[in-house]
Write an enzyme that holds these catalytic residues in place. Structure first.
Site, PDB file in Angstrom:
ATOM      1  CG  ASN A  43       0.389  -3.357  -3.411  1.00 50.28           C
ATOM      2  OD1 ASN A  43       0.216  -3.757  -3.249  1.00 50.28           O
ATOM      3  ND2 ASN A  43      -0.255  -2.722  -2.397  1.00 50.28           N
ATOM      4  CD  GLU A  44      -3.747  -5.579  -0.980  1.00 55.44           C
ATOM      5  OE1 GLU A  44      -3.622  -4.973  -1.378  1.00 55.44           O
ATOM      6  OE2 GLU A  44      -3.554  -6.831  -1.325  1.00 55.44           O
TER       7      GLU A  44
ATOM      8  CD  GLN B 190       5.187  -6.549   4.071  1.00 55.26           C
ATOM      9  OE1 GLN B 190       6.098  -5.405   4.753  1.00 55.26           O
ATOM     10  NE2 GLN B 190       4.028  -5.610   4.354  1.00 55.26           N
TER      11      GLN B 190
ATOM     12  CD  GLU C 233       0.880  -8.079  -1.035  1.00 56.73           C
ATOM     13  OE1 GLU C 233       0.230  -7.724   0.314  1.00 56.73           O
ATOM     14  OE2 GLU C 233       0.896  -6.890  -0.729  1.00 56.73           O
TER      15      GLU C 233
ATOM     16  CG  ASN D 127      -2.288  -1.174   0.688  1.00 56.79           C
ATOM     17  OD1 ASN D 127      -1.816  -1.097   0.093  1.00 56.79           O
ATOM     18  ND2 ASN D 127      -2.423  -1.509   2.164  1.00 56.79           N
TER      19      ASN D 127
HETATM   20  O1  AHR Z   1       1.906  -6.983   3.527  1.00 52.77           O
HETATM   21  C1  AHR Z   1       0.629  -5.808   3.466  1.00 52.77           C
HETATM   22  C2  AHR Z   1       0.146  -5.330   2.948  1.00 52.77           C
HETATM   23  O2  AHR Z   1      -1.160  -6.342   2.626  1.00 52.77           O
HETATM   24  C3  AHR Z   1       0.812  -4.507   1.618  1.00 52.77           C
HETATM   25  O3  AHR Z   1       1.181  -3.487   2.186  1.00 52.77           O
HETATM   26  C4  AHR Z   1      -0.765  -4.544   1.059  1.00 52.77           C
HETATM   27  O4  AHR Z   1      -0.750  -4.680  -0.567  1.00 52.77           O
HETATM   28  C5  AHR Z   1      -1.536  -5.837   1.227  1.00 52.77           C
HETATM   29  O5  AHR Z   1      -2.954  -5.444   1.447  1.00 52.77           O
END
Ligand code: AHR
Length: 500
Positions: free
Chosen positions: A172-173, A347, A293, A72
């Site tokens: 991203n997303e 992560q 992810e 994000n």
């Molecule tokens: O990995 C944590 C968050 O999860 C990331 O920033 C986002 O892409 C997802 O919603």
């Protein structure tokens, strides 16, 4: 004791694992970067402020590629804030995680850190507040040798040789309402297409990842993926998948352990959606999947009130049950190795991560470190389709689920066969007969198990090794078949050598 049978034949091939299946992710988020990988003044910090103790644990995971800088975060990030003399870099509000971003670490430092870790960078560009030009400039800064404004600026900033970043995420997303500058599928498709063209014109050698759905639970899934791929099919190499699995209490353990079923369905739906677009376009190209992810994450939509710098965000403490469910997900990724060519454990450090640091203090391995390490180190090679006959159990969400989730990888170089297995049985151990058929005889090497009587057990700075794998006794004699007892509620790695 319940019985299961597992036939392993070297001719039943699923696909070869791309090393990038064992990637991970560092976002500017909470303490992932600041007091995670980077903490100047820490006794273990090197001349650049990178913690060597953290680097050692990262190296132990053999992570080939690391996604950066978000997540994000990237959707509000101006990459030029993170280059040049550190003292002149601006402090910014990071709207994604309600944090203060000092920009002490930017692309140049992250590339240096990745080199030290033995990893490649997977760079995400800002498709929220960022423009296509910004993305093209970043590619030029990173990958163009010299003689232009951005490439010469990189050289002036201390990096004569290009960073040569091969894999780039187009945002991203972008389907998520929580995303800074989130877009509809059509708007994203158009913007990403123009951005991809510019990025590829700057460096035709790059690989591009389009934003797929942020999860199978999104109301726009899988229509988002279809629309986006209709715009981007010819321009991108991968469509991304994101999925997290969590549980609120141990009452729904049966479903939690079966999370791998959902992950498998998600992969197959996205693959089918991509194949539909391929057919519609009469394209010869088969879209690859980047599960960039994935993890266990139990408290996803927590919000933060204060503007903080390097304060805990998403610091989940993983217990034994989490490590078991995690193992099941790893098997699903392996079993889809023909289609999922990249994946990033989200992560790596502190934020929903297998590595956890104390500022000024030690670093520990969370419970999930172990299954990730085993699969990353021993999961490379040809994934075989094991033929499993196994009792089932009843889960509320997924219905009948096999008690055993397995993945089998044959490494043709070392001639080793690694069997990964999650035993979801809550009452009894399970005896599994492994039949090696076309391998002839094999020699058992080791049986490593992660289990315990307390599923809520965690590692902590006080007890850093409370949860860790144990080695069980296994015969070293050559066998054609072997029966192995997998303890109830356990994650197992059993390795064999087939060299004659
Ligand atoms: O990995 C944590 C968050 O999860 C990331 O920033 C986002 O892409 C997802 O919603």
């Amino acid at each position: 004791m319940k019985q299961a049978k597992c036939i392993i034949d070297k001719e039943y091939k699923i696909g070869t694992t791309d090393p990038r299946l064992f990637g991970s992710f560092i976002e500017h988020l909470g303490r992932a970067v600041y007091t995670g990988i980077y903490e100047p003044g820490h006794p273990a910090a090197d001349e650049q402020g990178f913690r060597q103790d953290v680097l050692d644990l990262v190296k132990g995971l053999k992570v080939p590629i690391i996604r950066y800088p978000g997540g994000n975060f990237v959707s509000g990030y101006n990459w030029t804030d993170g280059i040049g003399p550190v003292k002149e870099r601006p402090q910014r509000l990071d709207l994604a995680w309600r944090s203060i971003e000092p920009n002490e670490i930017g692309i140049d430092e992250f590339v240096d850190w990745c080199r030290k870790a033995g990893s490649q960078v997977m760079e995400a560009v800002n498709m929220g507040t960022g423009t296509s030009t910004d993305a093209g400039n970043l590619v030029e800064y990173c990958n163009h040798p010299s003689g232009t404004y951005w490439s010469d600026l990189r050289r002036k900033n201390g990096h004569q040789a290009p960073h040569n970043i091969k894999v780039w995420c187009l945002g991203n997303e972008m389907d998520g309402p929580w995303q800074i500058g989130g877009l509809s599928a059509d708007d994203y498709g158009k913007k990403a297409l123009e951005t991809a063209k510019i990025m590829r014109w700057v460096d035709p050698g790059i690989e591009l990842v389009a934003c797929g759905s942020s999860g199978g639970w999104m109301p726009t899934f899988p229509e988002w993926d279809r629309i986006v791929l209709e715009y981007l099919y010819d321009q991108v190499d991968f469509i991304s998948l994101h999925s997290y699995y969590g549980h609120d209490d141990m009452d729904n353990l049966a479903d939690f352990l079966a999370s791998f079923v959902d992950m498998d369905n998600f992969i197959h739906t996205i693959a089918s959606t991509a194949d539909y677009v391929q057919a519609k376009k009469r394209s010869k190209k088969r879209m690859k999947l980047s599960f960039d992810e994935w993890n266990i994450w139990s408290d996803r939509f927590k919000t933060y009130d204060n503007w903080d710098f390097a304060k805990p965000r998403l610091e989940q403490t993983y217990n034994l049950a989490d490590a078991l469910a995690f193992g099941g997900l790893s098997c699903t990724l392996l079993n889809n190795a023909d289609r999922v060519k990249m994946a990033c454990l989200a992560q790596l450090v502190n934020a929903i991560a297998p590595i956890y640091t104390k500022p000024g203090g030690p670093v520990i391995k969370q419970t999930t470190y172990y299954p990730f390490q085993q699969v990353s180190v021993y999961g490379r090679g040809q994934v075989l389709k094991a033929i499993l006959t196994c009792p089932k159990y009843d889960s509320k969400i997924y219905g009948d689920v096999p008690l055993l989730q397995t993945a089998v990888v044959f490494n043709e170089v070392t001639q080793e066969i690694s069997v990964f297995a999650l035993n979801c049985a809550q009452e009894d151990d399970l005896e599994v007969n492994f039949d090696f058929r076309s391998f002839g005889s094999v020699r058992p090497l080791e049986h490593v198990v992660l289990n315990g009587s307390d599923l809520a057990a965690v590692n902590s700075f006080e007890e850093p090794e409370k949860v860790k794998p144990n080695i069980l006794k296994i015969s070293g004699a050559e066998v054609k078949q072997i029966s192995v007892v997998l303890p109830k509620l356990s994650w197992n790695m059993i390795r064999f050598n087939s060299a004659k």
